[in-house]
Design a protein around this motif. Structure first.
Motif, PDB file in Angstrom:
ATOM      1  N   ILE A 130       4.353  21.495  19.107  1.00 47.06           N
ATOM      2  CA  ILE A 130       5.659  20.893  19.334  1.00 47.06           C
ATOM      3  C   ILE A 130       6.022  20.133  18.057  1.00 47.06           C
ATOM      4  CG2 ILE A 130       6.969  19.243  20.732  1.00 47.06           C
ATOM      5  CD1 ILE A 130       5.965  21.701  22.327  1.00 47.06           C
ATOM      6  N   GLU A 131       7.240  20.277  17.581  1.00 49.17           N
ATOM      7  CA  GLU A 131       7.636  19.619  16.333  1.00 49.17           C
ATOM      8  C   GLU A 131       7.844  18.123  16.484  1.00 49.17           C
ATOM      9  OE1 GLU A 131      10.912  21.563  14.394  1.00 49.17           O
ATOM     10  OE2 GLU A 131       9.966  23.529  14.602  1.00 49.17           O
ATOM     11  N   ARG A 132       8.530  17.709  17.577  1.00 46.78           N
ATOM     12  CA  ARG A 132       8.816  16.287  17.764  1.00 46.78           C
ATOM     13  C   ARG A 132       8.614  15.901  19.220  1.00 46.78           C
ATOM     14  NH1 ARG A 132      14.413  14.574  15.148  1.00 46.78           N
ATOM     15  NH2 ARG A 132      15.130  15.556  17.040  1.00 46.78           N
ATOM     16  N   VAL A 133       7.990  14.740  19.408  1.00 44.57           N
ATOM     17  CA  VAL A 133       7.821  14.177  20.745  1.00 44.57           C
ATOM     18  C   VAL A 133       8.577  12.853  20.746  1.00 44.57           C
ATOM     19  CG1 VAL A 133       6.189  13.293  22.444  1.00 44.57           C
ATOM     20  CG2 VAL A 133       5.553  15.240  20.999  1.00 44.57           C
ATOM     21  N   PHE A 134       9.393  12.644  21.760  1.00 39.84           N
ATOM     22  CA  PHE A 134      10.149  11.406  21.834  1.00 39.84           C
ATOM     23  C   PHE A 134       9.893  10.727  23.170  1.00 39.84           C
ATOM     24  CE2 PHE A 134      12.941  13.781  24.470  1.00 39.84           C
ATOM     25  CZ  PHE A 134      13.593  12.846  25.259  1.00 39.84           C
ATOM     26  N   LEU A 135      10.325   9.489  23.254  1.00 43.10           N
ATOM     27  CA  LEU A 135      10.262   8.742  24.502  1.00 43.10           C
ATOM     28  C   LEU A 135      11.315   7.657  24.472  1.00 43.10           C
ATOM     29  CD1 LEU A 135       8.568   5.874  23.739  1.00 43.10           C
ATOM     30  CD2 LEU A 135       6.802   7.605  23.489  1.00 43.10           C
ATOM     31  N   LEU A 136      11.694   7.201  25.640  1.00 43.41           N
ATOM     32  CA  LEU A 136      12.605   6.063  25.806  1.00 43.41           C
ATOM     33  C   LEU A 136      11.770   4.927  26.352  1.00 43.41           C
ATOM     34  CD1 LEU A 136      15.554   7.897  27.609  1.00 43.41           C
ATOM     35  CD2 LEU A 136      15.377   7.358  25.178  1.00 43.41           C
ATOM     36  N   THR A 137      11.885   3.738  25.763  1.00 46.97           N
ATOM     37  CA  THR A 137      11.016   2.650  26.193  1.00 46.97           C
ATOM     38  C   THR A 137      11.653   1.281  26.040  1.00 46.97           C
ATOM     39  OG1 THR A 137       8.827   1.661  25.922  1.00 46.97           O
ATOM     40  CG2 THR A 137       9.908   2.464  23.915  1.00 46.97           C
ATOM     41  N   LYS A 138      11.177   0.374  26.842  1.00 44.50           N
ATOM     42  CA  LYS A 138      11.500  -1.046  26.694  1.00 44.50           C
ATOM     43  C   LYS A 138      10.337  -1.769  26.009  1.00 44.50           C
ATOM     44  CE  LYS A 138      14.534  -1.381  30.706  1.00 44.50           C
ATOM     45  NZ  LYS A 138      14.780  -2.025  31.993  1.00 44.50           N
ATOM     46  N   SER A 139       9.291  -1.023  25.652  1.00 45.46           N
ATOM     47  CA  SER A 139       8.091  -1.596  25.020  1.00 45.46           C
ATOM     48  C   SER A 139       7.805  -0.908  23.690  1.00 45.46           C
ATOM     49  CB  SER A 139       6.888  -1.434  25.956  1.00 45.46           C
ATOM     50  OG  SER A 139       7.141  -2.024  27.198  1.00 45.46           O
ATOM     51  N   PRO A 140       8.697  -1.036  22.711  1.00 44.13           N
ATOM     52  CA  PRO A 140       8.496  -0.308  21.456  1.00 44.13           C
ATOM     53  C   PRO A 140       7.238  -0.710  20.698  1.00 44.13           C
ATOM     54  CG  PRO A 140      10.316  -1.855  21.258  1.00 44.13           C
ATOM     55  CD  PRO A 140       9.923  -1.824  22.708  1.00 44.13           C
ATOM     56  N   GLU A 141       6.791  -1.957  20.835  1.00 47.12           N
ATOM     57  CA  GLU A 141       5.592  -2.390  20.115  1.00 47.12           C
ATOM     58  C   GLU A 141       4.367  -1.588  20.568  1.00 47.12           C
ATOM     59  OE1 GLU A 141       7.407  -4.558  22.123  1.00 47.12           O
ATOM     60  OE2 GLU A 141       8.689  -5.333  20.533  1.00 47.12           O
ATOM     61  N   PHE A 142       4.260  -1.347  21.863  1.00 43.79           N
ATOM     62  CA  PHE A 142       3.143  -0.575  22.397  1.00 43.79           C
ATOM     63  C   PHE A 142       3.125   0.827  21.785  1.00 43.79           C
ATOM     64  CE2 PHE A 142       1.892   2.669  25.531  1.00 43.79           C
ATOM     65  CZ  PHE A 142       0.539   2.390  25.632  1.00 43.79           C
ATOM     66  N   PHE A 143       4.266   1.494  21.800  1.00 45.74           N
ATOM     67  CA  PHE A 143       4.322   2.865  21.298  1.00 45.74           C
ATOM     68  C   PHE A 143       4.206   2.939  19.790  1.00 45.74           C
ATOM     69  CE2 PHE A 143       6.023   3.247  25.567  1.00 45.74           C
ATOM     70  CZ  PHE A 143       5.237   4.290  26.047  1.00 45.74           C
ATOM     71  N   ALA A 144       4.632   1.899  19.086  1.00 48.11           N
ATOM     72  CA  ALA A 144       4.433   1.858  17.634  1.00 48.11           C
ATOM     73  C   ALA A 144       2.936   1.861  17.321  1.00 48.11           C
ATOM     74  CB  ALA A 144       5.117   0.641  17.033  1.00 48.11           C
ATOM     75  N   ARG A 145       2.149   1.145  18.120  1.00 47.17           N
ATOM     76  CA  ARG A 145       0.682   1.145  17.927  1.00 47.17           C
ATOM     77  C   ARG A 145       0.084   2.521  18.210  1.00 47.17           C
ATOM     78  NH1 ARG A 145       1.352  -3.816  20.606  1.00 47.17           N
ATOM     79  NH2 ARG A 145       0.539  -2.945  22.546  1.00 47.17           N
ATOM     80  N   CYS A 146       0.805   3.347  18.965  1.00 48.24           N
ATOM     81  CA  CYS A 146       0.350   4.710  19.279  1.00 48.24           C
ATOM     82  C   CYS A 146       0.880   5.732  18.277  1.00 48.24           C
ATOM     83  CB  CYS A 146       0.795   5.095  20.689  1.00 48.24           C
ATOM     84  SG  CYS A 146       0.046   4.111  22.002  1.00 48.24           S
ATOM     85  N   GLY A 147       1.550   5.260  17.217  1.00 54.36           N
ATOM     86  CA  GLY A 147       2.007   6.157  16.160  1.00 54.36           C
ATOM     87  C   GLY A 147       3.439   6.642  16.278  1.00 54.36           C
ATOM     88  N   TYR A 148       4.216   6.052  17.167  1.00 53.71           N
ATOM     89  CA  TYR A 148       5.615   6.450  17.338  1.00 53.71           C
ATOM     90  C   TYR A 148       6.511   5.496  16.562  1.00 53.71           C
ATOM     91  CZ  TYR A 148       4.205   9.881  20.714  1.00 53.71           C
ATOM     92  OH  TYR A 148       3.633  10.979  21.283  1.00 53.71           O
ATOM     93  N   ALA A 149       7.615   6.023  16.036  1.00 57.89           N
ATOM     94  CA  ALA A 149       8.548   5.224  15.247  1.00 57.89           C
ATOM     95  C   ALA A 149       9.897   5.148  15.954  1.00 57.89           C
ATOM     96  CB  ALA A 149       8.728   5.843  13.866  1.00 57.89           C
ATOM     97  N   ALA A 150      10.496   3.957  15.942  1.00 58.10           N
ATOM     98  CA  ALA A 150      11.821   3.780  16.536  1.00 58.10           C
ATOM     99  C   ALA A 150      12.843   4.505  15.659  1.00 58.10           C
ATOM    100  CB  ALA A 150      12.159   2.295  16.629  1.00 58.10           C
TER     101      ALA A 150
END
Length: 186
Positions: A130-150
């Motif tokens: 898969i080229e890109r994985v996205f998510l919608l969140t109210k907890s961006p800090e958590f997902f940033a630690r998992c390697g996701y960028a806003a």
């Protein structure tokens, strides 16, 4: 939405070895129909708080192949699994997938089980190319630690936002859009 062949998924994501997360023996694996009620139980407190959308048991069962669960092993001699976190990877195309329904049991928060599920699903998406994985969140800090960028929500295709998010009664309002772009990582 693309339905991914369950046999291909099983071959792609063989059960990883158990690993320790916050002092408990925890492992992540694909969910099975036997996990539906446990997934519903893990999601329920977060639905009540408004953090995630309600998922009925029938909806979870219909999409159970998209879920992964983190399980602890009971140490009472029979080594039973106990689901403590979950999330789903919804594949829309070879270019785009979404991680959603991320939750952990309230008594297991901040112990690494949800992060382990996110890592597992991220690896799953990468193995599926898969080229890109996205998510919608109210907890961006958590997902940033998992390697996701806003990112700006306009980074997602317009048709996706209109057709999928709004049609499902979902909204990006008050949430951050975060992406893991595998194409950019290579």
């Amino acid at each position: 939405m693309i339905v991914v062949d369950a046999e291909r998924l099983a071959q792609t994501m063989a059960r990883p070895p158990a690993h320790r997360v916050a002092g408990a023996e925890v492992f992540v694996r694909p969910a099975t129909r036997a996990d539906v009620e446990a997934i519903h139980t893990v999601l329920d407190p977060w639905v009540e708080s408004g953090a995630i959308l309600r998922r009925e048991a029938a909806e979870i069962e219909a999409a159970v192949e998209s879920f992964a669960v983190a399980c602890e092993l009971d140490d009472d001699g029979d080594r039973r699994e106990h689901v403590v976190a979950c999330a789903a990877l919804v594949v829309y195309s070879s270019r785009l997938a979404e991680i959603r329904s991320v939750a952990s049991s309230p008594d297991r928060r901040r112990r690494g089980a949800a992060s382990a599920v996110i890592d597992y699903l991220t690896d799953w998406a990468e193995r599926l190319e898969i080229e890109r994985v996205f998510l919608l969140t109210k907890s961006p800090e958590f997902f940033a630690r998992c390697g996701y960028a806003a990112v700006d929500p306009r980074a997602l295709p317009d048709s996706f936002l209109l057709d999928h998010v709004h049609a499902q009664g979902r909204s990006a309002a008050g949430k951050r859009v975060m992406i893991r772009d595998f194409a950019a990582e290579y």
